[in-house]
Design a protein around this motif. Sequence first.
Motif, PDB file in Angstrom:
ATOM      1  N   GLU A 428       0.862  -1.176   0.000  1.00 32.16           N
ATOM      2  CA  GLU A 428       0.000   0.000   0.000  1.00 32.16           C
ATOM      3  C   GLU A 428       0.901   1.229   0.000  1.00 32.16           C
ATOM      4  OE1 GLU A 428      -3.427   2.094  -0.266  1.00 32.16           O
ATOM      5  OE2 GLU A 428      -3.379  -0.098  -0.112  1.00 32.16           O
ATOM      6  N   ASP A 429       0.875   1.996  -1.102  1.00 27.85           N
ATOM      7  CA  ASP A 429       1.756   3.153  -1.265  1.00 27.85           C
ATOM      8  C   ASP A 429       3.203   2.796  -0.922  1.00 27.85           C
ATOM      9  OD1 ASP A 429       2.602   5.690  -1.921  1.00 27.85           O
ATOM     10  OD2 ASP A 429       1.992   6.585  -0.013  1.00 27.85           O
ATOM     11  N   GLY A 430       3.639   1.635  -1.404  1.00 25.64           N
ATOM     12  CA  GLY A 430       5.026   1.225  -1.247  1.00 25.64           C
ATOM     13  C   GLY A 430       5.363   0.546   0.060  1.00 25.64           C
ATOM     14  N   THR A 431       4.432   0.463   0.983  1.00 21.05           N
ATOM     15  CA  THR A 431       4.730  -0.080   2.305  1.00 21.05           C
ATOM     16  C   THR A 431       4.492  -1.583   2.353  1.00 21.05           C
ATOM     17  OG1 THR A 431       4.051   2.004   3.318  1.00 21.05           O
ATOM     18  CG2 THR A 431       4.246   0.089   4.773  1.00 21.05           C
ATOM     19  N   THR A 456      12.160  -3.181  -5.292  1.00 19.41           N
ATOM     20  CA  THR A 456      11.620  -2.131  -4.430  1.00 19.41           C
ATOM     21  C   THR A 456      12.002  -0.788  -5.037  1.00 19.41           C
ATOM     22  OG1 THR A 456      11.806  -3.565  -2.501  1.00 19.41           O
ATOM     23  CG2 THR A 456      11.674  -1.199  -2.086  1.00 19.41           C
ATOM     24  N   ASP A 457      11.001   0.036  -5.255  1.00 23.64           N
ATOM     25  CA  ASP A 457      11.205   1.222  -6.085  1.00 23.64           C
ATOM     26  C   ASP A 457      11.670   2.415  -5.261  1.00 23.64           C
ATOM     27  OD1 ASP A 457      10.267   0.008  -8.613  1.00 23.64           O
ATOM     28  OD2 ASP A 457       8.432  -0.221  -7.452  1.00 23.64           O
ATOM     29  N   VAL A 458      12.508   3.233  -5.885  1.00 24.26           N
ATOM     30  CA  VAL A 458      13.156   4.335  -5.181  1.00 24.26           C
ATOM     31  C   VAL A 458      12.311   5.606  -5.178  1.00 24.26           C
ATOM     32  CG1 VAL A 458      15.447   3.410  -5.652  1.00 24.26           C
ATOM     33  CG2 VAL A 458      14.431   5.045  -7.271  1.00 24.26           C
ATOM     34  N   GLY A 470       8.216   0.070  -1.930  1.00 22.79           N
ATOM     35  CA  GLY A 470       9.107   1.187  -2.157  1.00 22.79           C
ATOM     36  C   GLY A 470      10.069   1.384  -1.007  1.00 22.79           C
ATOM     37  N   MET A 471      11.040   2.235  -1.250  1.00 24.68           N
ATOM     38  CA  MET A 471      11.950   2.711  -0.216  1.00 24.68           C
ATOM     39  C   MET A 471      12.181   4.188  -0.486  1.00 24.68           C
ATOM     40  SD  MET A 471      13.411   1.730   2.570  1.00 24.68           S
ATOM     41  CE  MET A 471      14.177   0.134   2.859  1.00 24.68           C
ATOM     42  N   TYR A 472      11.104   4.931  -0.275  1.00 22.22           N
ATOM     43  CA  TYR A 472      11.171   6.376  -0.546  1.00 22.22           C
ATOM     44  C   TYR A 472      10.454   7.193   0.519  1.00 22.22           C
ATOM     45  CZ  TYR A 472       6.659   5.118  -2.715  1.00 22.22           C
ATOM     46  OH  TYR A 472       5.413   4.603  -2.963  1.00 22.22           O
ATOM     47  N   ALA A 473       9.791   6.544   1.485  1.00 24.93           N
ATOM     48  CA  ALA A 473       9.094   7.246   2.559  1.00 24.93           C
ATOM     49  C   ALA A 473       9.584   6.716   3.901  1.00 24.93           C
ATOM     50  CB  ALA A 473       7.572   7.060   2.425  1.00 24.93           C
ATOM     51  N   ARG A 474       9.518   7.550   4.931  1.00 26.59           N
ATOM     52  CA  ARG A 474      10.011   7.120   6.242  1.00 26.59           C
ATOM     53  C   ARG A 474       9.283   5.878   6.731  1.00 26.59           C
ATOM     54  NH1 ARG A 474      14.664   7.720   7.098  1.00 26.59           N
ATOM     55  NH2 ARG A 474      14.148   6.836   9.133  1.00 26.59           N
ATOM     56  N   ALA A 475       8.004   5.751   6.426  1.00 30.77           N
ATOM     57  CA  ALA A 475       7.248   4.583   6.886  1.00 30.77           C
ATOM     58  C   ALA A 475       7.813   3.292   6.315  1.00 30.77           C
ATOM     59  CB  ALA A 475       5.776   4.728   6.497  1.00 30.77           C
ATOM     60  N   HIS A 476       8.443   3.369   5.151  1.00 31.51           N
ATOM     61  CA  HIS A 476       8.981   2.166   4.516  1.00 31.51           C
ATOM     62  C   HIS A 476      10.132   1.577   5.322  1.00 31.51           C
ATOM     63  CE1 HIS A 476       7.469   3.993   0.457  1.00 31.51           C
ATOM     64  NE2 HIS A 476       6.484   3.520   1.200  1.00 31.51           N
ATOM     65  N   PHE A 556      18.085   6.960  -5.700  1.00 30.11           N
ATOM     66  CA  PHE A 556      18.770   5.693  -5.435  1.00 30.11           C
ATOM     67  C   PHE A 556      19.700   5.833  -4.218  1.00 30.11           C
ATOM     68  CE2 PHE A 556      17.451   4.122  -9.605  1.00 30.11           C
ATOM     69  CZ  PHE A 556      17.379   2.756  -9.396  1.00 30.11           C
ATOM     70  N   ARG A 557      20.401   6.956  -4.129  1.00 33.79           N
ATOM     71  CA  ARG A 557      21.301   7.164  -2.991  1.00 33.79           C
ATOM     72  C   ARG A 557      20.509   7.165  -1.679  1.00 33.79           C
ATOM     73  NH1 ARG A 557      22.927  11.833  -4.245  1.00 33.79           N
ATOM     74  NH2 ARG A 557      24.808  11.274  -5.414  1.00 33.79           N
ATOM     75  N   ARG A 558      19.400   7.897  -1.673  1.00 33.34           N
ATOM     76  CA  ARG A 558      18.568   7.956  -0.469  1.00 33.34           C
ATOM     77  C   ARG A 558      18.010   6.578  -0.124  1.00 33.34           C
ATOM     78  NH1 ARG A 558      13.172  11.028  -1.443  1.00 33.34           N
ATOM     79  NH2 ARG A 558      12.884   9.105  -2.641  1.00 33.34           N
ATOM     80  N   ALA A 559      17.563   5.832  -1.124  1.00 30.87           N
ATOM     81  CA  ALA A 559      17.005   4.499  -0.874  1.00 30.87           C
ATOM     82  C   ALA A 559      18.064   3.547  -0.327  1.00 30.87           C
ATOM     83  CB  ALA A 559      16.404   3.938  -2.160  1.00 30.87           C
ATOM     84  N   ALA A 560      19.311   3.709  -0.784  1.00 30.99           N
ATOM     85  CA  ALA A 560      20.399   2.879  -0.258  1.00 30.99           C
ATOM     86  C   ALA A 560      20.647   3.197   1.217  1.00 30.99           C
ATOM     87  CB  ALA A 560      21.667   3.092  -1.074  1.00 30.99           C
ATOM     88  N   GLU A 561      20.643   4.480   1.566  1.00 33.92           N
ATOM     89  CA  GLU A 561      20.823   4.866   2.969  1.00 33.92           C
ATOM     90  C   GLU A 561      19.697   4.311   3.829  1.00 33.92           C
ATOM     91  OE1 GLU A 561      23.126   9.144   2.556  1.00 33.92           O
ATOM     92  OE2 GLU A 561      20.958   9.076   2.232  1.00 33.92           O
TER      93      GLU A 561
END
Length: 761
Positions: A428-431, A456-458, A470-476, A556-561
């Motif tokens: 749900e919205d990447g979560t 998993t999308d950035v 996804g891995m683009y929101a804090r909830a993820h 991508f950098r943020r998602a890696a972190e």
Amino acid sequence: MKIVCVGGGPAGLYFSILAKRSDAEHEVVVLERNRPGDTYGFGVVFSDATLEELAAADRESYEAITRSFHHWDDIDIHYRGERLTSTGHGFSGLSRATLLQILETRARALGVELRHGVEVEAEEPYAGADLILAADGVNSRLRARYADAFGPRVDARPNRFVWLGTTKPFSAFTFHFRETEHGLWRVHAYQYRPAAPGSEAISTFIVETTEDTWRAAGMDSASEPETVRFLERMFAEELGPHRLVGNRSLWRGFPTVRNRSWRRGNIVLVGDAAHSAHFSIGSGTRLAMIDAISLHESLVAHDFEIAPALEAYETARRPEVESVQRAAQASLEWFEGTERFMETEPIQFAFNLITRSLRITHSNLALRDPEFTARVDRWFAERAAAAAGTSSAASGAAPPPLLAPLRVRELELKNRVVVSAMCQYSAEDGTPDDWHLVNLGSRAIGGAGLVMSEMTDVSREGRISLGCTGMYARAHVGAWKRIVDFVHRHSDAGIGMQLGHAGRKASTRLSWEGDNEPLQDDGWPIMAASPVPWFEHSPVPREMTRTDMDQVTGQFRRAAEMSEEAGFDLLEIHFAHGYLLASFVSPLTNLREDEYGGDVDGRMRFPLAVLAAVRSVWPPEKPVSVRISAVDWAEGGMTADGAVEVAHRLKAAGVDIIDVSAGQTVPWQKPVYGRQYQTPFSDRIRHEVGIATMAVGNISSFMDVNTILAAGRADLCCLARAHLWDPYWTRHAAYASGAPIPWPPQYSTLDGYTPKFEWGY
């Protein structure tokens, strides 16, 4: 019924025997262009299983064959000064001339009319026939005459070979590998006639090499006598006092024959006219004679009604032949690329050679030759333990290769089995939610060494569908950390994050609602390397600008972190399957004329920039892998040669493992499916580039995993559907291999439990 066999080789003669034996009233004529006794070649090979088939079809010819053959069980491999022997293989060699003589004698005894020296240039020789067999070989004139109906395709292979004979009596099916200043030479040799009072033993001695080596040695202009003298000098040590002899022994490339159809009216293709299989698996004569058996059985089953019988014959026989041809293709490609294996250890080289065609697996070889297989396992276990910095068991049976550890940077995987990344379309919205916890958690408990997240999308706009993680929101981060912590707390598995961006394949429906079909409502703008839509009716992506590239690199950098914050052990970047970064790599989807298009360096420029950004923030003690599409299965797309170039650049950029997939770049792809059909790309990259690889693609049995690993074709094996069917696949494989994995404490009552059923693998 009047039957005409055009061609007096094994297929035509054997069919004539079966047809005449089943009904003496049949008028059967065999037309052969050669004179009696005028044949080429030396020996032919039959396996024990083939001889059983021949015994059931015609006992008299079978008994004559067995009185004349030379039988052996061993394979000898001479490599880097060592001889490695494997037993239990069961083959017989027979003179081709003797075989033809046996079949001709049997055919005449049954009343078959044999006509030699007949060139079938026109239709008159078979006019009025009810059934016509085109059994006239690889260069079939009958097939050529009706090419529109048969649709022949003859692929000439690049290696050159010459077929010779020798009086050297080989005690096994023997392979020699000799490196000279010109290059590498391979020898395939076997004895086909035993010594007898007044006559010497005779063996086949086939020499094979690459075209470059062949030309460098001057063999492209050598006569037959010059070839014989050259090879006698080269293999003087192997031949000893024995000489080589020729018989129309000219250098040539192997022609792989395939046909769209095997029948036209009352004409049917059999033997080499219909198909060919490389001599390295010794199946050409077998295929021809089993063709004859199968065709005869179909005719009998249909009361010799030609049309339905020929249709039934091709329907039943073609899958069997294509299976053999796939094995032969794998074998010939192994010999075409033997140079890449010449630095491997002798025991692995031998195992690799024996299992090259996929017909013999680790499990099958363990039945044939348990001592040799145990030696392979011991070598693999000791090497894996040394690389991982651990100690292997000092005594007792070694575990199978799939249970060997693997250390990559500071990550130690307990075994070589990977749960492949598989999109679940359930977020749900990447979560990720409970479904993802159970999906990945159950497979980690199931014993796999590494479990991979789905792609998993950035970014939100980088999702394939509304259901993608996804891995683009804090909830993820927290949602993924819950899964990672479960895997670490309750299993020995490592867990990897696969990061990607869907690019031109974004904004589509859930897979079960229409794979890659665009959303009808609530879609979003998409982008790619070039404005190339997936389907004609798909949205056209905008061509990425420099600003877009900077933004995606940052994502991508943020998602890696964030992935590091969630605790993942390994990070994989998705460069495959037509997604955003893949759209830059493939020439089919990258039509750019700026510095991000053109040659491989241009096409890799942006993906490598993303990789550098990820590596800069990912901990140096943790490995990074990249998934690639080695080939696009489409004209003008990525090829195996191109994949090697890409892999070299990835290695230079600090990638630790290449996850070697293929295809899914364009919808008109034409994959060549089959068991382990993508593993050869992993094999080539691993050896030519010198980097660890993951193999993926129709790998489902533990015997295949053990074979791939022991042969050095990959360092890890990714299984997808097999793990969907059975989350406990690795535990079951370990149990079946005699080396069960300890159960988690919650299941401790199962320790020592012996199931009362077979696992079915």
